[in-house]
Write an enzyme that holds these catalytic residues in place. Structure first.
Site, short mmCIF file in Angstrom:
data_model
loop_
_atom_site.label_atom_id
_atom_site.label_comp_id
_atom_site.label_asym_id
_atom_site.label_seq_id
_atom_site.Cartn_x
_atom_site.Cartn_y
_atom_site.Cartn_z
N ASN C 68 0.84 -1.20 0.00
CA ASN C 68 0.00 0.00 0.00
C ASN C 68 0.86 1.24 0.00
OD1 ASN C 68 -0.35 1.90 2.52
ND2 ASN C 68 0.12 -0.12 3.34
N ALA C 69 0.36 2.23 -0.68
CA ALA C 69 1.00 3.55 -0.65
C ALA C 69 -0.12 4.57 -0.61
CB ALA C 69 1.90 3.76 -1.86
N GLY C 71 -0.24 7.11 1.46
CA GLY C 71 0.37 8.43 1.57
C GLY C 71 -0.27 9.28 2.66
N ASN C 98 -2.70 7.80 15.94
CA ASN C 98 -1.45 7.59 15.22
C ASN C 98 -0.96 8.94 14.69
OD1 ASN C 98 -0.10 6.85 12.35
ND2 ASN C 98 0.16 5.12 13.73
N CYS C 129 6.37 5.52 8.28
CA CYS C 129 5.55 5.39 7.08
C CYS C 129 6.45 5.47 5.86
CB CYS C 129 4.50 6.47 6.99
SG CYS C 129 3.50 6.26 5.50
N ILE C 190 5.64 -4.28 13.83
CA ILE C 190 6.39 -3.48 12.88
C ILE C 190 5.45 -2.77 11.91
CG2 ILE C 190 8.45 -4.93 12.97
CD1 ILE C 190 7.49 -6.30 10.35
N GLY C 216 0.88 -8.02 5.79
CA GLY C 216 0.22 -9.32 5.68
C GLY C 216 1.10 -10.47 6.12
C1 LIG Z 1 -3.69 0.13 3.78
C2 LIG Z 1 -2.78 0.31 4.95
C3 LIG Z 1 -2.67 1.56 5.54
C4 LIG Z 1 -1.83 1.79 6.62
N1 LIG Z 1 -1.75 3.01 7.20
C5 LIG Z 1 -0.99 3.20 8.31
C6 LIG Z 1 -0.96 4.46 8.98
O1 LIG Z 1 -1.66 5.39 8.61
N2 LIG Z 1 -0.15 4.58 10.06
C7 LIG Z 1 0.62 3.55 10.52
O2 LIG Z 1 1.33 3.72 11.50
N3 LIG Z 1 0.60 2.34 9.91
C8 LIG Z 1 -0.18 2.15 8.82
N4 LIG Z 1 -0.21 0.91 8.21
C9 LIG Z 1 0.63 -0.17 8.76
C10 LIG Z 1 -0.19 -1.09 9.70
O3 LIG Z 1 -0.69 -0.38 10.79
C11 LIG Z 1 0.66 -2.26 10.19
O4 LIG Z 1 1.74 -1.78 10.93
C12 LIG Z 1 1.19 -3.13 9.07
O5 LIG Z 1 0.25 -3.21 8.02
C13 LIG Z 1 1.55 -4.54 9.51
O6 LIG Z 1 0.44 -5.23 10.00
P1 LIG Z 1 -0.47 -6.23 9.09
O7 LIG Z 1 0.47 -7.16 8.40
O8 LIG Z 1 -1.38 -6.92 10.07
O9 LIG Z 1 -1.20 -5.38 8.12
C14 LIG Z 1 -1.06 0.70 7.13
C15 LIG Z 1 -1.18 -0.56 6.53
C16 LIG Z 1 -2.02 -0.77 5.46
C17 LIG Z 1 -2.11 -2.14 4.86
#
Ligand SMILES: Cc1cc2nc3c(=O)[nH]c(=O)nc-3n(C[C@H](O)[C@H](O)[C@H](O)COP(=O)(O)O)c2cc1C
Ligand SMILES: Cc1cc2nc3c(=O)[nH]c(=O)nc-3n(C[C@H](O)[C@H](O)[C@H](O)COP(=O)(O)OP(=O)(O)OC[C@H]3O[C@@H](n4cnc5c(N)ncnc54)[C@H](O)[C@@H]3O)c2cc1C
Ligand SMILES: Cc1cc2nc3c(=O)[nH]c(=O)nc-3n(C[C@H](O)[C@H](O)[C@H](O)COP(=O)(O)OP(=O)(O)OC[C@H]3O[C@@H](n4cnc5c(N)ncnc54)[C@H](O)[C@@H]3O)c2cc1C
Ligand SMILES: Cc1cc2nc3c(=O)[nH]c(=O)nc-3n(C[C@H](O)[C@H](O)[C@H](O)COP(=O)(O)O)c2cc1C
Ligand code: FES
Ligand code: FES
Lengths: 301, 253, 301, 253
Positions: C68-69, C71, C98, C129, C190, C216
């Site tokens: 994802n990006a 932003g 956050n 990020c 992480i 994921g």
């Molecule tokens: C679509 C998406 C948006 C995210 N936005 C943020 C964010 O705004 N701030 C943040 O600290 N982490 C963000 N993350 C990271 C997640 O909070 C998390 O740290 C990361 O996805 C790993 O966990 P997961 O594998 O269960 O998704 C985002 C992840 C995804 C997939």
């Protein structure tokens, strides 16, 4: 369709080769197909002396990937040259030796051992094995050490040297620049990412070594990103790897900037994966509008 | 010659608690020896699963494997239906020596999912006129399978860990208590059982079959090594040099 | 079975919370279940001003993961406080904000904005990020910058501060030490690994921003390893995340040393994943011989 | 109310080149409006696949989706059998305004896999007494589907990119050349087509339906935004605020 690729020391009939550590020294998979089909063969890491490696379990399965902590088990460079390389002479396929060590001296000794044989065409300098305590990961994550070992090995070698980079770094471009400035003829990327799996029943890391190297399709996006970034910054031959399973994956690596590719973990799931990819590559290239492998390299920029 | 086959499921049957007997058919001639295994790719999983050959029907080119649901891969395999394709590398590994041994009496010692390969071995030994005694250990009554089939081969002792069926306790208890006569023993099962069996029978001639987590299954990756007894800095590969070893050759756990 | 966990500023009825950016501000998923069930909610990143974010496509699928990006698109801290937080007051669930930014000043401004509301219980300082050019990744990969922003934010905040670490570093323990020494009350780890996917047809990176963050199950082994390493080195509360899909995954994180966990990407595949995990957690803990969540934390060492 | 359903496949049919019509049955009452979509989890894939509602049968609580094999996920979906379960979030997104519009004549402009949602829309418009004209663009003859069904709704023009069937060229060619009368148009298809249609019909009242790669499908992740025409620094979410938008509301590509 022209699949040939020309790299320092390597005239490849196609860009696909098995990755180090995932193909032994070729004998076993030659039961499945003729190794003549391969672009090249990268053999298992060689150290100065025979190494036992780590305790078992040494592998674990993960989502779309696996962890391994073999610990560079191998019979030692001299034994490899005497006992393993002759078999590969039965095939018309360039051999790349994977050089490992715990000290710069060991790297140099192994490098020199391969000077005396024409059975290898190039060296892959493994400064990125995350599974050995001494050396391994340190050389691969500190640009100065990486440059130093590259410089020494390059000086000692009469074969071209491809330095295999570790992805476990903050700045992959910095690492690439360091080893290229130190004389690397090419890069090989990426090695595995350090990971761990917990065994719930025993309440311990599943792998005896605790951590292991993560490989397979799970890491492909990281490999593609790193190759893309290095290709943006440097004009150096790159052997790309990390999660390749199909000819579409190969094209993805070529577009990102790899000049050739290596296939690792996929061999375990499908021993025929390399020849199958090679067979499909022409139609995949054609489908996406390319007339040769050369034509696709770096075209994703 | 090892190759990659697309086998067809002829039948699949739940024969004990979470234990399945699957009959697989090959297109080509089978050359499977007791102790060898096949390496199965289950859809959606990165690594293959090693499963022993439990029986062979040379005539219709089919053979039997018996497996227990241990994790997600074997669970998925238990859901394969008749007619489904099973992608397997085979035949893999070494086999129990039968031809070279000139014996009259054999002892089979199996534990849990180590029991299946012993059935095919016992059948082959009996064919050769060897008298077979079997000592089989299971977790509990509901885990017991193939008891009758082993009885057809010869005298058979069944033990359960919890005493819910047959003798209560370990296979080594039975071996110690019963005055069994044999020239060579063949054992397969969990490592702690193999340790107990090989140390109890340390003066006997014997063969054991080992398990380890595998990558390639064919000898390229060095995942599945076991150190040698006479030189623990050297090792053999369970997938290629094993899974069958001389009982005194390797260092167990 | 006691699932409760006590962390700085957070009394959690259970250790499971949705991860930032994967749950918006809670409204959408509250159509599927009552947010009362959750241990906490971590809301989408807040910046000083409204942010549009990156061009689309912003997401791509990968093997057992996604890129994802986004932003950091968000309506800005003040709007979040005024328009989004009130809805979450309908539930008895602690909220973690956050905090993101491009400069230390912006981080501090956002931090201060949250000082004026009791609707959040803690801050998660997002220095990791990978999808914004300015700031983001730099703060998360340079220990000195990370320590500086942590120190300033901690000074400005009247809420406990959990610093969210980037895995895109050579030395995760060094980063953890830097921010803990600078005053972090806890760690969150992480964030995503920087990755890329090539679009074969267009011969370009699929994600408009070129690189994206990999999340994921693909990254779970890396998350487990990093949490394990940091737990070995430091005695600090850790909110663990990265690839959690099941209650067994949660236990794996607890054993590695996480005190609580966050679930991100899995919400997209199954909007009910958080309550389902929470429901299964007691029997999973029991199956592996634990009497409470607290009992399992760090037991894999 | 959005929820997660386990739908049953009632039928699946290959209706054109790599194009499948799947009828799905729900356990609960359906409340699906034209333009809305469902978000399907295909086994083995991380993200869900958004697919539009192409028709609804309120009586037996079943509805139709039509999809084309585009990549691995839709290919896997095309292999689902009758009786299989489809895991879907539904109903998602906004719908074409029908109740609020007081029109007599409507123009439907669809391209490729943008055509399915227009069928359900056309049916609903016709039920309301609106006269429906359809202009449908396909890649080539073998891609054509539902032509007869659209003809039942009203006058229908078919174009193919390669001229292998119907008019040769783009839907905009037909609209330009034929003197069509309508008060409101409704369009769905690839973005370049929508750009062409909206700029050709810029003075008309119209609604378009958009596509974008999605994460959540419900509005939490900000993956699927589209900038607003009157303020490109603001955006809407296609999954939640769309997929149907006023033709002049959003900035295309
Ligand atoms: C679509 C998406 C948006 C995210 N936005 C943020 C964010 O705004 N701030 C943040 O600290 N982490 C963000 N993350 C990271 C997640 O909070 C998390 O740290 C990361 O996805 C790993 O966990 P997961 O594998 O269960 O998704 C985002 C992840 C995804 C997939
Ligand atoms: C030579 C050999 C013969 C075997 N024969 C049989 C048999 O006939 N019947 C039977 O039920 N089981 C047999 N096993 C054990 C069987 O391979 C494992 O139970 C099975 O691989 C577990 O897979 P899973 O997906 O259920 O478990 P998971 O835990 O999901 O598997 C994850 C990974 O670990 C590996 N793994 C886990 N446990 C073992 C194990 N004990 N040995 C080797 N790999 C393991 C899996 O292969 C896979 O790569 C044999 C093992 C070996 C090495
Ligand atoms: C609101 C909406 C309604 C749609 N309705 C239909 C329909 O009725 N019939 C139909 O055939 N198709 C429809 N699509 C397009 C359909 O979602 C994609 O063709 C499908 O997701 C491709 O999945 P794949 O696994 O085959 O491709 P892959 O390339 O393997 O998919 C990888 C990822 O990209 C996403 N993706 C790829 N292409 C698209 C796309 N064009 N739009 C959105 N996501 C995409 C996938 O969902 C998945 O997450 C619709 C899209 C949207 C947004
Ligand atoms: C079991 C195993 C052993 C490996 N051994 C080596 C090795 O000896 N030397 C080396 O440079 N890389 C080694 N690697 C790394 C691979 O060569 C390759 O860089 C990595 O696995 C990524 O490719 P893949 O995802 O295709 O496996 C090993 C990988 C695996 C899985
Ligand atoms: S499993 Fe690879 S060497 Fe045995
Ligand atoms: S797909 Fe997540 S907001 Fe639209």
């Amino acid at each position: 369709m022209n699949l040939a690729v020309s790299l320092p020391g390597l005239e490849l009939k196609n860009p696909v080769m098995p990755a180090s550590g995932c193909f032994g020294f070729g004998k076993e998979y030659s039961q499945f197909y003729s190794l003549d089909k391969l672009g090249a063969v990268i053999i298992k890491a060689a150290t100065e002396h025979e190494r036992y490696g780590n305790q078992t379990p040494r592998v674990a399965e993960t989502a779309s990937g696996m962890l391994n902590a073999i610990g560079l088990q191998n019979p030692g460079a001299e034994q490899i040259i005497k006992q393993e390389l002759p078999y590969l002479k039965n095939y018309r396929v360039p051999v790349i030796a994977n050089v490992a060590g715990s000290t710069i001296e060991e790297y140099v000794t192994v490098t020199k051992a391969f000077n005396h044989t024409n059975d290898v065409s190039a060296l892959e300098l493994n400064i990125s094995c995350p599974n050995v305590k001494e050396g391994g990961v340190l050389f691969g994550t500190d640009p100065e050490l990486a440059a130093e070992v590259t410089y020494q090995v390059k000086n000692a070698s009469n074969h071209p040297v491809y330095v295999k980079l570790s992805p476990n770094v903050t700045d992959i471009v910095g690492m690439a620049k360091a080893v290229v400035n130190a004389g690397a003829d090419g890069l090989s990327m990426i090695n595995t990412l350090t990971g761990m799996k917990m065994h719930l029943k025993s309440r311990k890391p599943l792998i005896a070594n605790k951590t292991g190297g993560l490989s397979g399709p799970a890491i492909k996006p990281i490999a593609i990103r790193m190759i893309y970034e290095v290709r943006q910054a440097l004009d150096v031959p790159i052997i790309g790897m990390g999660g390749i399973m199909t000819s579409e994956d190969v094209l993805e690596f070529l577009l990102a900037g790899a000049n050739a590719v290596a296939v690792g973990t996929a061999n375990f799931q499908n021993p025929l994966v390399c020849p199958e990819i090679i067979e499909e590559l022409p139609s995949t290239l054609k489908q996406y509008g390319f007339n040769s492998v050369q034509d696709a390299i770096g075209k994703g920029h | 010659m090892i190759n990659k086959q697309a086998l067809k499921v002829l039948s699949i049957k739940n024969i004990a608690y979470q234990t399945y007997e699957m009959v697989l058919k090959s297109d080509t001639e089978l050359n499977l020896k007791p102790g060898q295994f096949i390496h199965i790719a289950v859809k959606g999983f990165m690594l293959r699963r090693p499963i022993s050959i439990a029986d062979v029907n040379e005539i219709d080119r089919s053979f039997t494997v018996i497996f227990k649901i241990f994790g997600d891969g074997t669970e998925a395999l238990s859901n394969y239906h008749v007619g489904a394709e099973v992608d397997a590398l085979m035949p893999l590994g070494t086999s129990y020596p039968i031809e070279s041994l000139n014996i009259k009496q054999a002892l089979l010692v199996g534990g849990g999912i180590g029991i299946p390969p012993l059935y095919y071995l016992g059948k082959k030994l009996k064919e050769k006129g060897v008298e077979v005694t079997s000592v089989l250990g299971y977790q509990s009554k509901e885990h017991v399978f193939y008891e009758d089939k082993f009885r057809e081969l010869g005298e058979t002792f069944v033990t359960t860990d919890d005493g819910s069926y047959g003798h209560s306790g370990f296979v080594t208890d039975v071996i110690r208590d019963s005055n069994l006569s044999f020239e060579t023993y063949f054992s397969c099962g969990p490592t702690p059982m193999l340790q107990a069996v090989t140390s109890l029978l340390k003066d006997e001639n014997g063969y054991i079959s080992l398990e380890e987590r595998m990558g390639c299954g064919v000898g390229t990756c060095y995942a599945c090594v076991i150190p040698l007894k006479n030189n623990p800095n050297k090792s053999k590969k369970i997938c290629k040099d094993g899974p069958v070893f001389d009982a005194n050759e390797v260092l167990l756990g």
